[in-house]
Motif scaffolding. Structure first.
Motif, PDB file in Angstrom:
ATOM      1  N   PHE A  37     -15.129 -35.318   7.605  1.00 56.21           N
ATOM      2  CA  PHE A  37     -14.296 -36.043   8.548  1.00 56.21           C
ATOM      3  C   PHE A  37     -12.893 -36.104   7.960  1.00 56.21           C
ATOM      4  N   ARG A  38     -11.927 -36.473   8.783  1.00 55.84           N
ATOM      5  CA  ARG A  38     -10.565 -36.661   8.264  1.00 55.84           C
ATOM      6  C   ARG A  38      -9.903 -37.828   8.976  1.00 55.84           C
ATOM      7  N   GLN A  39      -8.935 -38.408   8.276  1.00 55.90           N
ATOM      8  CA  GLN A  39      -8.203 -39.530   8.841  1.00 55.90           C
ATOM      9  C   GLN A  39      -6.729 -39.396   8.489  1.00 55.90           C
ATOM     10  N   ALA A  40      -5.914 -39.223   9.509  1.00 53.76           N
ATOM     11  CA  ALA A  40      -4.476 -39.157   9.335  1.00 53.76           C
ATOM     12  C   ALA A  40      -3.908 -40.571   9.386  1.00 53.76           C
ATOM     13  N   PRO A  41      -2.725 -40.791   8.818  1.00 51.95           N
ATOM     14  CA  PRO A  41      -2.129 -42.126   8.824  1.00 51.95           C
ATOM     15  C   PRO A  41      -1.991 -42.686  10.238  1.00 51.95           C
ATOM     16  N   GLY A  42      -2.493 -43.892  10.430  1.00 49.36           N
ATOM     17  CA  GLY A  42      -2.378 -44.548  11.714  1.00 49.36           C
ATOM     18  C   GLY A  42      -3.344 -44.070  12.774  1.00 49.36           C
ATOM     19  N   LYS A  43      -4.264 -43.187  12.388  1.00 50.44           N
ATOM     20  CA  LYS A  43      -5.216 -42.649  13.364  1.00 50.44           C
ATOM     21  C   LYS A  43      -6.646 -42.964  12.950  1.00 50.44           C
ATOM     22  N   ALA A  44      -7.539 -42.832  13.908  1.00 49.32           N
ATOM     23  CA  ALA A  44      -8.950 -43.065  13.630  1.00 49.32           C
ATOM     24  C   ALA A  44      -9.544 -41.886  12.857  1.00 49.32           C
ATOM     25  N   ARG A  45     -10.616 -42.164  12.161  1.00 52.74           N
ATOM     26  CA  ARG A  45     -11.325 -41.095  11.447  1.00 52.74           C
ATOM     27  C   ARG A  45     -11.985 -40.185  12.469  1.00 52.74           C
ATOM     28  N   GLU A  46     -11.844 -38.875  12.270  1.00 50.60           N
ATOM     29  CA  GLU A  46     -12.372 -37.924  13.240  1.00 50.60           C
ATOM     30  C   GLU A  46     -13.232 -36.860  12.577  1.00 50.60           C
ATOM     31  N   PHE A  47     -14.164 -36.361  13.337  1.00 49.75           N
ATOM     32  CA  PHE A  47     -15.077 -35.318  12.882  1.00 49.75           C
ATOM     33  C   PHE A  47     -14.338 -33.994  12.718  1.00 49.75           C
ATOM     34  N   VAL A  48     -14.699 -33.265  11.656  1.00 47.66           N
ATOM     35  CA  VAL A  48     -14.109 -31.953  11.409  1.00 47.66           C
ATOM     36  C   VAL A  48     -15.181 -30.861  11.477  1.00 47.66           C
ATOM     37  N   ALA A  49     -16.215 -31.002  10.665  1.00 45.91           N
ATOM     38  CA  ALA A  49     -17.247 -29.967  10.597  1.00 45.91           C
ATOM     39  C   ALA A  49     -18.511 -30.558   9.992  1.00 45.91           C
ATOM     40  N   ALA A  50     -19.656 -29.942  10.292  1.00 46.71           N
ATOM     41  CA  ALA A  50     -20.923 -30.403   9.749  1.00 46.71           C
ATOM     42  C   ALA A  50     -21.875 -29.230   9.577  1.00 46.71           C
ATOM     43  N   ILE A  51     -22.886 -29.465   8.737  1.00 52.11           N
ATOM     44  CA  ILE A  51     -23.876 -28.436   8.471  1.00 52.11           C
ATOM     45  C   ILE A  51     -25.224 -29.095   8.274  1.00 52.11           C
ATOM     46  N   ARG A  52     -26.264 -28.521   8.833  1.00 49.43           N
ATOM     47  CA  ARG A  52     -27.602 -29.080   8.689  1.00 49.43           C
ATOM     48  C   ARG A  52     -28.122 -28.832   7.273  1.00 49.43           C
ATOM     49  N   TRP A  53     -29.222 -29.520   6.931  1.00 43.69           N
ATOM     50  CA  TRP A  53     -29.713 -29.465   5.559  1.00 43.69           C
ATOM     51  C   TRP A  53     -30.048 -28.034   5.145  1.00 43.69           C
ATOM     52  N   SER A  54     -30.527 -27.238   6.076  1.00 44.28           N
ATOM     53  CA  SER A  54     -30.915 -25.866   5.748  1.00 44.28           C
ATOM     54  C   SER A  54     -29.733 -24.914   5.719  1.00 44.28           C
ATOM     55  N   GLY A  55     -28.610 -25.351   6.283  1.00 47.16           N
ATOM     56  CA  GLY A  55     -27.464 -24.460   6.408  1.00 47.16           C
ATOM     57  C   GLY A  55     -27.549 -23.537   7.603  1.00 47.16           C
ATOM     58  N   ALA A  56     -28.631 -23.656   8.382  1.00 42.85           N
ATOM     59  CA  ALA A  56     -28.845 -22.731   9.500  1.00 42.85           C
ATOM     60  C   ALA A  56     -27.928 -23.021  10.670  1.00 42.85           C
ATOM     61  N   SER A  57     -27.471 -24.266  10.788  1.00 42.87           N
ATOM     62  CA  SER A  57     -26.607 -24.627  11.914  1.00 42.87           C
ATOM     63  C   SER A  57     -25.343 -25.293  11.407  1.00 42.87           C
ATOM     64  N   THR A  58     -24.238 -24.929  12.016  1.00 39.91           N
ATOM     65  CA  THR A  58     -22.955 -25.544  11.692  1.00 39.91           C
ATOM     66  C   THR A  58     -22.288 -26.023  12.982  1.00 39.91           C
ATOM     67  N   TYR A  59     -21.415 -26.998  12.839  1.00 39.85           N
ATOM     68  CA  TYR A  59     -20.760 -27.620  13.973  1.00 39.85           C
ATOM     69  C   TYR A  59     -19.279 -27.816  13.607  1.00 39.85           C
TER      70      TYR A  59
END
Length: 128
Positions: A37-59
């Motif tokens: 996730f990332r958070q810029a100054p004055g902004k809400a924390r936002e999703f960037v990328a994710a990966i499942r435990w197996s690595g088979a799926s990314t988002y």
């Protein structure tokens, strides 16, 4: 208990690249889905990328799709792994503190409110 430690942040010019790392440790950590996730100054924390435990799926968030790549390296003992975020073609709007997070059950929506564990973050600054 799960511990997450980010590294790799810094100052880079627009169009440049950085690779962030998240050293994760704890019992059964390799079974967790991991995210950035990332958070810029004055902004809400936002999703960037994710990966499942197996690595088979990314988002990915639409704003980083095609520029960022998430990957993970699970240790065989299931108590340590490293998650990476390769960031290419960086833009000034990518400037933020980047956080690594872990969650036991892969959620339907990658919201910061559903994550179980957090790192302290690493600052990425992209100059124009």
């Amino acid at each position: 208990q799960v511990q997450l430690v980010e590294s790799g942040g810094g100052l880079v010019q627009a169009g440049g690249s950085l690779r962030l790392s998240c050293a994760a440790s704890g019992r059964t950590i390799s079974s967790y889905a991991m995210a950035w996730f990332r958070q810029a100054p004055g902004k809400a924390r936002e999703f960037v990328a994710a990966i499942r435990w197996s690595g088979a799926s990314t988002y990915y968030a639409d704003s980083v799709k095609g520029r960022f790549t998430i990957s993970r390296d699970n240790a065989q003992n299931n108590t340590q792994n490293t998650v990476y975020l390769q960031m290419n073609s960086l833009k000034p709007e990518d400037t933020a503190v980047y956080y690594c997070a872990a969650v036991w059950t892969t959620p339907s929506t990658w919201s910061p409110y559903v994550m179980d564990y957090w790192g302290k973050g690493t600052l990425v600054t992209v100059s124009s």
